[in-house]
Scaffold this motif. Structure first.
Motif, short mmCIF file in Angstrom:
data_model
loop_
_atom_site.label_atom_id
_atom_site.label_comp_id
_atom_site.label_asym_id
_atom_site.label_seq_id
_atom_site.Cartn_x
_atom_site.Cartn_y
_atom_site.Cartn_z
N GLY A 20 8.40 -4.73 -19.10
CA GLY A 20 9.01 -3.48 -19.55
C GLY A 20 8.76 -2.31 -18.62
N LYS A 21 7.92 -2.48 -17.60
CA LYS A 21 7.62 -1.43 -16.63
C LYS A 21 7.67 -2.03 -15.23
CE LYS A 21 4.62 1.25 -19.66
NZ LYS A 21 3.30 1.88 -19.79
N PRO A 22 8.86 -2.31 -14.70
CA PRO A 22 8.97 -3.03 -13.44
C PRO A 22 8.40 -2.30 -12.23
CG PRO A 22 11.11 -2.19 -14.12
CD PRO A 22 10.16 -1.97 -15.27
N LYS A 23 8.13 -1.02 -12.35
CA LYS A 23 7.53 -0.30 -11.22
C LYS A 23 6.00 -0.33 -11.24
CE LYS A 23 11.39 2.62 -10.12
NZ LYS A 23 11.78 3.86 -9.49
N THR A 24 5.42 -0.90 -12.31
CA THR A 24 3.97 -1.05 -12.37
C THR A 24 3.64 -2.47 -11.94
OG1 THR A 24 3.77 0.59 -14.12
CG2 THR A 24 1.93 -0.94 -13.84
N ILE A 25 3.02 -2.57 -10.77
CA ILE A 25 2.74 -3.86 -10.14
C ILE A 25 1.26 -3.92 -9.77
CG2 ILE A 25 3.36 -5.41 -8.25
CD1 ILE A 25 5.91 -3.61 -7.91
N TYR A 26 0.67 -5.08 -10.02
CA TYR A 26 -0.70 -5.37 -9.61
C TYR A 26 -0.65 -6.45 -8.53
CZ TYR A 26 -2.01 -3.03 -13.96
OH TYR A 26 -2.17 -2.13 -14.98
N VAL A 27 -1.40 -6.25 -7.46
CA VAL A 27 -1.46 -7.24 -6.38
C VAL A 27 -2.92 -7.53 -6.07
CG1 VAL A 27 -0.95 -7.72 -3.96
CG2 VAL A 27 0.74 -6.54 -5.37
N GLY A 28 -3.30 -8.79 -6.21
CA GLY A 28 -4.63 -9.23 -5.84
C GLY A 28 -4.59 -9.78 -4.42
N THR A 29 -5.56 -9.36 -3.59
CA THR A 29 -5.60 -9.83 -2.21
C THR A 29 -6.84 -10.69 -1.98
OG1 THR A 29 -6.74 -7.84 -1.41
CG2 THR A 29 -4.33 -7.83 -1.35
N GLY B 72 -8.50 -6.17 16.07
CA GLY B 72 -9.37 -5.02 15.92
C GLY B 72 -8.77 -3.88 15.12
N SER B 73 -7.58 -4.08 14.56
CA SER B 73 -6.95 -3.03 13.76
C SER B 73 -7.70 -2.87 12.44
CB SER B 73 -5.47 -3.36 13.51
OG SER B 73 -5.36 -4.57 12.81
N PRO B 74 -7.52 -1.74 11.76
CA PRO B 74 -8.21 -1.52 10.48
C PRO B 74 -7.91 -2.63 9.47
CG PRO B 74 -7.11 0.49 11.19
CD PRO B 74 -6.66 -0.61 12.11
N GLN B 75 -8.93 -3.02 8.73
CA GLN B 75 -8.80 -4.06 7.72
C GLN B 75 -8.85 -3.42 6.34
OE1 GLN B 75 -8.68 -7.57 8.65
NE2 GLN B 75 -8.26 -6.53 10.57
N ALA B 76 -7.83 -3.66 5.53
CA ALA B 76 -7.82 -3.14 4.17
C ALA B 76 -8.86 -3.88 3.33
CB ALA B 76 -6.44 -3.33 3.54
N PRO B 77 -9.48 -3.21 2.38
CA PRO B 77 -10.43 -3.89 1.50
C PRO B 77 -9.74 -5.00 0.70
CG PRO B 77 -10.60 -1.50 1.26
CD PRO B 77 -9.38 -1.77 2.07
N VAL B 78 -10.45 -6.08 0.48
CA VAL B 78 -9.98 -7.15 -0.41
C VAL B 78 -10.19 -6.67 -1.83
CG1 VAL B 78 -10.44 -9.49 -1.20
CG2 VAL B 78 -10.49 -8.98 1.24
N GLY B 79 -9.22 -6.89 -2.71
CA GLY B 79 -9.39 -6.48 -4.09
C GLY B 79 -8.09 -6.49 -4.87
N LEU B 80 -8.05 -5.67 -5.91
CA LEU B 80 -6.88 -5.57 -6.77
C LEU B 80 -6.25 -4.18 -6.59
CD1 LEU B 80 -5.15 -6.84 -9.04
CD2 LEU B 80 -6.74 -5.81 -10.68
#
Length: 93
Positions: free
Chosen positions: A42-51, A70-78
């Motif tokens: 019901g809220k298609p713009k609310t998305i969760y992505v686990g990495t 050597g580029s910046p690494q994003a934190p692993v998480g939700l």
């Protein structure tokens, strides 16, 4: 990357996965694998992505080549967006 379709898979469009980390704009899926995607009913713009930890090429799709530049690494998480990917928040690491 993260993609969506509005026509049953005939065409796909990339969802932005840009974040600001330590003052730098980075794509949190560039060097991280996507392990889970949940779209709120019901809220298609609310998305969760686990990495998960990943490197370019650690799949058969990329023929086993790796690339750690050597580029910046994003934190692993939700990560969560409530506006279809315009902005993302790391809600758990």
């Amino acid at each position: 990357g993260l993609y969506f379709t509005k026509n049953g898979g005939k065409n796909f469009q990339r969802v932005s996965t840009q974040i600001i980390d330590n003052g730098k704009k980075i794509d949190f899926t560039r060097t991280r694998g996507i392990s889970t995607v949940v779209v709120t009913p019901g809220k298609p713009k609310t998305i969760y992505v686990g990495t998960a930890t990943a490197g370019t090429g650690f799949t058969a799709v990329r023929t086993g080549m790796s690339n750690f530049d050597g580029s910046p690494q994003a934190p692993v998480g939700l990560y969560k967006t409530t506006n279809g990917g315009q902005t993302w928040t790391l809600i758990w690491e």
